[in-house]
Write a protein that holds these residues in place. Structure first.
Motif, PDB file in Angstrom:
ATOM      1  N   LEU A 402      83.357  39.939  29.512  1.00 30.32           N
ATOM      2  CA  LEU A 402      82.526  39.425  28.425  1.00 30.32           C
ATOM      3  C   LEU A 402      83.263  38.353  27.637  1.00 30.32           C
ATOM      4  O   LEU A 402      82.654  37.370  27.189  1.00 30.32           O
ATOM      5  CB  LEU A 402      82.110  40.572  27.513  1.00 30.32           C
ATOM      6  CG  LEU A 402      81.088  41.553  28.117  1.00 30.32           C
ATOM      7  CD1 LEU A 402      81.014  42.824  27.298  1.00 30.32           C
ATOM      8  CD2 LEU A 402      79.720  40.909  28.222  1.00 30.32           C
ATOM      9  N   SER A 403      84.562  38.510  27.464  1.00 29.20           N
ATOM     10  CA  SER A 403      85.348  37.493  26.765  1.00 29.20           C
ATOM     11  C   SER A 403      85.310  36.162  27.514  1.00 29.20           C
ATOM     12  O   SER A 403      85.156  35.093  26.904  1.00 29.20           O
ATOM     13  CB  SER A 403      86.797  37.966  26.621  1.00 29.20           C
ATOM     14  OG  SER A 403      87.604  36.976  26.028  1.00 29.20           O
ATOM     15  N   ARG A 404      85.437  36.214  28.832  1.00 29.57           N
ATOM     16  CA  ARG A 404      85.361  34.968  29.610  1.00 29.57           C
ATOM     17  C   ARG A 404      83.983  34.326  29.486  1.00 29.57           C
ATOM     18  O   ARG A 404      83.860  33.088  29.430  1.00 29.57           O
ATOM     19  CB  ARG A 404      85.691  35.254  31.079  1.00 29.57           C
ATOM     20  CG  ARG A 404      87.166  35.532  31.324  1.00 29.57           C
ATOM     21  CD  ARG A 404      87.487  35.504  32.800  1.00 29.57           C
ATOM     22  NE  ARG A 404      86.894  36.641  33.516  1.00 29.57           N
ATOM     23  CZ  ARG A 404      87.477  37.820  33.666  1.00 29.57           C
ATOM     24  NH1 ARG A 404      88.673  38.050  33.133  1.00 29.57           N
ATOM     25  NH2 ARG A 404      86.881  38.787  34.340  1.00 29.57           N
ATOM     26  N   GLU A 405      82.952  35.150  29.416  1.00 29.44           N
ATOM     27  CA  GLU A 405      81.598  34.609  29.232  1.00 29.44           C
ATOM     28  C   GLU A 405      81.476  33.936  27.869  1.00 29.44           C
ATOM     29  O   GLU A 405      80.892  32.849  27.750  1.00 29.44           O
ATOM     30  CB  GLU A 405      80.571  35.733  29.376  1.00 29.44           C
ATOM     31  CG  GLU A 405      79.142  35.256  29.485  1.00 29.44           C
ATOM     32  CD  GLU A 405      78.169  36.384  29.784  1.00 29.44           C
ATOM     33  OE1 GLU A 405      76.954  36.122  29.747  1.00 29.44           O
ATOM     34  OE2 GLU A 405      78.610  37.529  30.052  1.00 29.44           O
ATOM     35  N   HIS A 406      82.040  34.548  26.823  1.00 31.01           N
ATOM     36  CA  HIS A 406      82.050  33.920  25.502  1.00 31.01           C
ATOM     37  C   HIS A 406      82.781  32.574  25.551  1.00 31.01           C
ATOM     38  O   HIS A 406      82.297  31.573  24.993  1.00 31.01           O
ATOM     39  CB  HIS A 406      82.742  34.838  24.488  1.00 31.01           C
ATOM     40  CG  HIS A 406      81.831  35.823  23.832  1.00 31.01           C
ATOM     41  ND1 HIS A 406      80.996  35.485  22.793  1.00 31.01           N
ATOM     42  CD2 HIS A 406      81.623  37.151  24.065  1.00 31.01           C
ATOM     43  CE1 HIS A 406      80.318  36.553  22.399  1.00 31.01           C
ATOM     44  NE2 HIS A 406      80.672  37.577  23.156  1.00 31.01           N
ATOM     45  N   ARG A 407      83.934  32.547  26.189  1.00 35.71           N
ATOM     46  CA  ARG A 407      84.745  31.322  26.200  1.00 35.71           C
ATOM     47  C   ARG A 407      84.089  30.201  26.995  1.00 35.71           C
ATOM     48  O   ARG A 407      84.411  29.028  26.805  1.00 35.71           O
ATOM     49  CB  ARG A 407      86.140  31.614  26.751  1.00 35.71           C
ATOM     50  CG  ARG A 407      87.000  32.480  25.837  1.00 35.71           C
ATOM     51  CD  ARG A 407      88.473  32.386  26.229  1.00 35.71           C
ATOM     52  NE  ARG A 407      88.715  32.778  27.600  1.00 35.71           N
ATOM     53  CZ  ARG A 407      88.988  34.014  28.008  1.00 35.71           C
ATOM     54  NH1 ARG A 407      89.021  35.009  27.111  1.00 35.71           N
ATOM     55  NH2 ARG A 407      89.203  34.279  29.284  1.00 35.71           N
ATOM     56  N   SER A 408      83.170  30.544  27.883  1.00 40.56           N
ATOM     57  CA  SER A 408      82.500  29.514  28.688  1.00 40.56           C
ATOM     58  C   SER A 408      81.443  28.753  27.894  1.00 40.56           C
ATOM     59  O   SER A 408      80.909  27.749  28.382  1.00 40.56           O
ATOM     60  CB  SER A 408      81.854  30.158  29.918  1.00 40.56           C
ATOM     61  OG  SER A 408      80.707  30.914  29.554  1.00 40.56           O
ATOM     62  N   LEU A 409      81.132  29.229  26.692  1.00 37.92           N
ATOM     63  CA  LEU A 409      80.076  28.632  25.886  1.00 37.92           C
ATOM     64  C   LEU A 409      80.643  28.036  24.608  1.00 37.92           C
ATOM     65  O   LEU A 409      81.539  28.607  23.989  1.00 37.92           O
ATOM     66  CB  LEU A 409      79.025  29.694  25.521  1.00 37.92           C
ATOM     67  CG  LEU A 409      78.314  30.373  26.706  1.00 37.92           C
ATOM     68  CD1 LEU A 409      77.487  31.551  26.218  1.00 37.92           C
ATOM     69  CD2 LEU A 409      77.444  29.377  27.458  1.00 37.92           C
ATOM     70  N   ASP A 410      80.127  26.875  24.232  1.00 40.86           N
ATOM     71  CA  ASP A 410      80.487  26.245  22.954  1.00 40.86           C
ATOM     72  C   ASP A 410      79.321  26.495  22.008  1.00 40.86           C
ATOM     73  O   ASP A 410      78.386  25.696  21.914  1.00 40.86           O
ATOM     74  CB  ASP A 410      80.726  24.752  23.154  1.00 40.86           C
ATOM     75  CG  ASP A 410      81.232  24.056  21.896  1.00 40.86           C
ATOM     76  OD1 ASP A 410      81.033  24.601  20.795  1.00 40.86           O
ATOM     77  OD2 ASP A 410      81.814  22.963  22.015  1.00 40.86           O
ATOM     78  N   ALA A 411      79.377  27.617  21.310  1.00 42.94           N
ATOM     79  CA  ALA A 411      78.219  28.075  20.554  1.00 42.94           C
ATOM     80  C   ALA A 411      77.781  27.104  19.457  1.00 42.94           C
ATOM     81  O   ALA A 411      76.589  26.788  19.347  1.00 42.94           O
ATOM     82  CB  ALA A 411      78.486  29.462  19.978  1.00 42.94           C
ATOM     83  N   PRO A 412      78.666  26.618  18.594  1.00 44.93           N
ATOM     84  CA  PRO A 412      78.199  25.710  17.539  1.00 44.93           C
ATOM     85  C   PRO A 412      77.557  24.443  18.091  1.00 44.93           C
ATOM     86  O   PRO A 412      76.515  23.993  17.591  1.00 44.93           O
ATOM     87  CB  PRO A 412      79.474  25.399  16.749  1.00 44.93           C
ATOM     88  CG  PRO A 412      80.407  26.520  17.050  1.00 44.93           C
ATOM     89  CD  PRO A 412      80.102  26.925  18.456  1.00 44.93           C
TER      90      PRO A 412
END
Length: 436
Positions: A402-412
């Motif tokens: 899940l952490s890698r999935e978070h890091r793959s996205l630039d949320a702002p």
């Protein structure tokens, strides 16, 4: 340049995820005004947005729930949920609407961006026709044929029998459990000059938005075949790191080789005896460093005398602390859980009231931790759960995925792009052009 009016409920969990989006919108040259409680003015202005204050009589920012709403003290379960929704979100919405319409008279915004329970913003959008975007402050709140209603912490099911279960629970909730809340929503809309919505409880308060931004990753939300069009998972929005950080005196102990367990119950829960006391007692004397963050001014004397392996703080920024944590023990606060998973930290969740059981259900469904049922928060259960998560590699492995999935996205960046597109499309429609 787009003129964006942000509106948020004056509570930390509704503010934190909006900070990065507001800063990104301002950085991209848009004019941003942010309506919320006075306690958050400094944080708002730090993003580059202009602060717009909420009327004092509905501004409970900077206080605990019990301080702001004394009648809520001692409530648990469904009573805590329904009374909280009524007083915190529904009954404040008409005055929020008046405030926001006054802001719009001097600031002709192109769109409105709000947390998904700031219903005054929903009413103002409906009254003016401005496009509305929601940014979630917790789990996805709209109903689905594939999920049970909020509040029960049930796992999803899209099988024929599962959909029958979901429909039956929705019917019972709508006609019995949430009946008074449905009526309260009708009254709130009437006070704001809006007609009744003939939809189910929790959805008859506001029309769905044009854009629903989910500040998490798809793997942490239940799958649905009827997801609202315009829903986008943009990744974790975890707030801005502090401009200055002075580590506590024990900080170097994070590197002494012991596993680190963080115990937290977020910023709104105030019952120190429910989770913090049994967790501290359960882990006392073990070969662990236990960090306890209270989040607010709790009756911490009940935790004393502190065991030798426990360090107690009101607040330590997650940006600095979580990279050192091996397990987080939590009551199921959404922002804290997402922050942990963004850092690859597995969880022990002992959910309290409100939507915490639903957050915990997602931890279980995602395989990122152990969930204790609400009646199982004992010292023995907590000790066993922490040991299980520390020693069973499956939980850490899933949290890291899940952490890698978070890091793959630039949320702002992604959130800002979607808001720009929504405002631009609406502008083309209003001038006779075609949306992109």
């Amino acid at each position: 340049m787009t003129r964006v009016l942000i509106a948020t409920t004056p509570a930390p969990g509704h503010i934190v995820s909006m900070l990065e989006v507001a800063r990104e919108l301002a950085r991209r040259g848009h004019e941003v005004r942010w309506y919320t409680g006075r306690a958050f003015r400094e944080q708002v202005e730090r993003t580059g947005a202009r602060f717009e204050p909420m009327s004092a009589e509905i501004d409970f920012g900077g206080r605990s729930r019990e301080e702001a709403f004394p009648g809520h003290a001692g409530l648990t379960g469904i009573a805590s949920f329904t009374v909280g929704v009524r007083d915190i979100f529904y009954r404040t919405a008409p005055r929020q609407t008046d405030d926001l319409l006054a802001v719009l008279e001097r600031f002709p915004a192109d769109c409105v961006l709000a947390d998904d329970m700031c219903y005054g913003a929903c009413f103002a959008s409906e009254r003016t026709g401005l496009p509305l975007a929601w940014l979630n402050n917790s789990v996805y709140i709209l109903g689905s044929r594939d999920t049970a209603p909020l509040g029960g912490g049930l796992l999803p099911s899209s099988s024929p029998l599962g959909r029958v279960r979901n429909a039956l629970l929705r019917f019972v909730g709508d006609q019995v459990v949430m009946r008074n809340l449905r009526r309260e929503a009708d009254r709130a809309r009437a006070r704001a000059g809006l007609g009744r919505l003939r939809t189910g409880a929790m959805e008859n308060i506001a029309r769905p938005p044009s854009l629903y931004l989910m500040g998490t990753v798809p793997s942490f939300e239940f799958p649905r075949s009827d997801l609202l069009p315009g829903t986008h998972f943009v990744g974790g929005l975890l707030g801005l790191p502090p401009e200055e950080f002075e580590p506590p005196t024990w900080w170097e102990e994070l590197h002494d080789g012991r596993p680190v367990v963080l115990i937290t119950q977020g910023t709104t829960a105030n019952d120190v005896g429910r989770l913090l006391v049994p967790a501290v007692r359960a882990l006392a004397g073990q070969d662990l460093l236990v960090v306890v963050t209270t989040g607010s001014g709790l009756d911490v004397d009940r935790l004393r005398p502190l065991p030798d392996n426990v360090r107690l703080e009101r607040f330590v920024p997650y940006h600095h602390l979580l990279p050192h944590v091996d397990v987080m023990v939590t009551n199921g606060g959404y922002n804290g859980v997402n922050a942990a998973l963004a850092q690859g930290v597995p969880l022990v969740a002992a959910p309290g009231s409100e939507e915490n059981p639903d957050v915990a259900a997602r931890v279980e469904w995602a395989g990122a931790g152990v969930v204790l049922k609400r009646r199982a928060v004992s010292q023995a259960a907590l000790r066993d759960a922490v040991s299980t998560v520390l020693n069973d590699e499956r939980y850490r492995r899933r949290a890291r995925e899940l952490s890698r999935e978070h890091r793959s996205l630039d949320a702002p960046r992604r959130a800002a792009e979607l808001i720009e597109s929504m405002a631009d499309s609406q502008g083309q429609i209003s001038t006779g052009g075609l949306p992109r």
